[in-house]
Design a protein around this motif. Structure first.
Motif, short mmCIF file in Angstrom:
data_model
loop_
_atom_site.label_atom_id
_atom_site.label_comp_id
_atom_site.label_asym_id
_atom_site.label_seq_id
_atom_site.Cartn_x
_atom_site.Cartn_y
_atom_site.Cartn_z
N LEU A 149 -26.74 57.75 21.24
CA LEU A 149 -27.79 57.03 20.52
C LEU A 149 -27.29 55.73 19.90
N SER A 150 -25.96 55.64 19.68
CA SER A 150 -25.41 54.37 19.19
C SER A 150 -25.52 53.29 20.28
N LYS A 151 -25.69 53.75 21.55
CA LYS A 151 -25.84 52.80 22.68
C LYS A 151 -27.28 52.78 23.21
N PHE A 152 -28.18 53.34 22.42
CA PHE A 152 -29.60 53.43 22.81
C PHE A 152 -30.42 52.95 21.62
N GLN A 153 -30.37 51.65 21.40
CA GLN A 153 -30.93 51.06 20.18
C GLN A 153 -32.27 50.37 20.46
N PRO A 154 -33.20 50.44 19.50
CA PRO A 154 -34.49 49.76 19.67
C PRO A 154 -34.31 48.27 19.96
N GLY A 155 -35.13 47.76 20.87
CA GLY A 155 -35.11 46.31 21.14
C GLY A 155 -34.09 45.86 22.16
N LEU A 156 -33.20 46.76 22.61
CA LEU A 156 -32.17 46.39 23.59
C LEU A 156 -32.26 47.31 24.80
N LEU A 157 -32.22 46.74 26.01
CA LEU A 157 -32.21 47.60 27.19
C LEU A 157 -30.85 48.29 27.27
N PRO A 158 -30.81 49.60 27.34
CA PRO A 158 -29.52 50.30 27.37
C PRO A 158 -28.87 50.22 28.76
N HIS A 159 -27.61 50.61 28.82
CA HIS A 159 -26.94 50.74 30.12
C HIS A 159 -27.67 51.85 30.90
N PRO A 160 -27.94 51.65 32.19
CA PRO A 160 -28.66 52.69 32.96
C PRO A 160 -28.00 54.07 32.86
N CYS A 161 -26.67 54.09 32.79
CA CYS A 161 -25.96 55.38 32.76
C CYS A 161 -26.18 56.12 31.44
N THR A 162 -26.46 55.39 30.37
CA THR A 162 -26.77 56.05 29.09
C THR A 162 -28.07 56.83 29.23
N VAL A 163 -29.06 56.19 29.86
CA VAL A 163 -30.37 56.85 30.06
C VAL A 163 -30.20 58.03 31.01
#
Length: 380
Positions: free
Chosen positions: A130-144
């Motif tokens: 969740l530290s790499k899944f922040q509002p307003g920023l597209l996350p790395h695909p691998c995080t999703v």
């Protein structure tokens, strides 16, 4: 074996991973896993340290070490303490997101390590992700992708996080411009919906039995709106299939009045995909799930759509299966499942549709109709 001996042996093996002969590499990885069976914590610690200290080690070798770590952990997760788990989580997270472009084997191996740790240390893994899944920023695909995999591998651990994940993710859908990222989001929505449905079906065993379907309804409907009205129109076949695979389980989480309101557009939209795709198993599976959702809310729309549904499904069941691929056979099973759902809610109209087709001159139509009759007699 003493701890220092195990560490020395692990270090020798890890240094030998870069041997030019693939057979030697394979034997080294096998030896690491075998050593990990008897001394898991020491081997995992040595692997973590080796990757951390050798930043320039090429990614094929990093992949091998990460895979060995995952194998050791999958059998010995109970022996890890929180500090060791935390070190492995940080390492795997960094390996997974170190480069922006997709390097599938390496990133998949790192993702699998996080999923393995998440079976026991879900809170620590989620804190990192969740530290790499922040509002307003597209996350790395691998995080999703990893969040999606976790939701299936640890349903009871993950579902309590899903309401906040979905509310963060919803604005990201509108920001996703590349089809590859949209596919990742579709796969995640499919997995999140599947794990939520499994959680709700097993509330008696769930850690939080107060979780209710309506907690997810508004975010799922917001996502549905984008997937169905925008992404399903894409020219990219892979994206269309990812959308339709997600819509099946998502339909069970839509508020019943919204589902009823959407069915007049949703069912023809899914049926239209039969003409656009040669491999139709995913379309049939999703259609079956949507029909089940419609029947479960007592939909009246199905009556209006029944003729076009029966015609499209009958055409699918008449495809010859003799020397077909497993995908065609799987499609037949999914189509027959759709017929079972329709047989339970409209048996008279289904028989009125099938019986005349037993007298037709087309052998395929007769055989297909007999198949359906045999199936519904056995199941419905």
């Amino acid at each position: 074996m003493s701890e220092t001996y195990v560490k020395r042996l692990s270090t020798i093996l890890l240094d030998a991973v870069t041997d030019k002969d693939p057979r030697v590499q394979e034997q080294v990885c096998g030896a690491l896993c075998a050593l990990g069976e008897s001394q898991p914590v020491e081997v995992l610690s040595a692997c973590e340290e080796h990757l951390r200290l050798h930043e320039k080690l090429a990614h094929p070798y990093r992949t091998m070490i990460l895979r060995a770590m995952e194998i050791v952990m999958s059998n010995h997760i109970g022996e890890l303490d929180k500090d060791m788990a935390r070190a492995i989580i940080l390492l795997a997270s960094n390996e997974m997101t170190k480069v922006k472009e997709l390097v599938s084997d390496w990133q998949q191996a790192a993702s699998s390590v996080l999923v393995a740790v998440g079976r026991r240390f879900i809170s620590s893994v989620m804190e990192e992700l969740l530290s790499k899944f922040q509002p307003g920023l597209l996350p790395h695909p691998c995080t999703v992708h990893t969040l999606a995999s976790l939701s299936i591998s640890n349903v009871f651990g993950m579902v309590p996080f899903l309401t906040s994940i979905l509310s963060t993710m919803l604005p990201m859908l509108a920001a996703a411009k590349h089809d590859s990222m949209k596919v990742v989001f579709c796969c995640a929505l499919q997995r999140f919906s599947e794990s939520t449905l499994e959680y709700l079906a097993n509330l008696d065993q769930a850690p939080d039995p107060t979780v209710r379907k309506d907690a997810f309804a508004s975010d799922i409907f917001g996502a549905y709106d984008i997937l169905f009205h925008q992404w399903l129109q894409s020219r990219e076949a892979k994206l269309r299939l990812a959308v339709v695979e997600a819509l099946g389980p998502m339909s069970h989480l839509l508020p019943s009045e919204k589902l009823e309101e959407q069915l007049p557009k949703l069912l023809p939209g899914v049926l239209a995909l039969y003409k656009k795709h040669a491999e139709t198993v995913h379309v049939s599976k999703s259609l079956g799930q949507i029909l089940e959702a419609a029947v479960s809310v007592g939909s009246r729309t199905l009556d209006v759509q029944l003729d076009s549904l029966l015609a499209a499904l009958h055409a699918q069941v008449c495809v010859p299966v003799e020397s077909s691929s497993p995908l065609v056979m799987s499609n037949q099973k999914e189509v027959l499942r759709c017929f079972t759902v329709l047989a339970c809610c409209s048996p008279d109209r289904l028989l009125a549709f099938l019986l005349p087709r037993l007298d037709t001159s087309s052998e395929r139509a007769r055989v297909g109709s007999l198949q359906v009759l045999r199936h519904i007699i056995n199941t419905a």
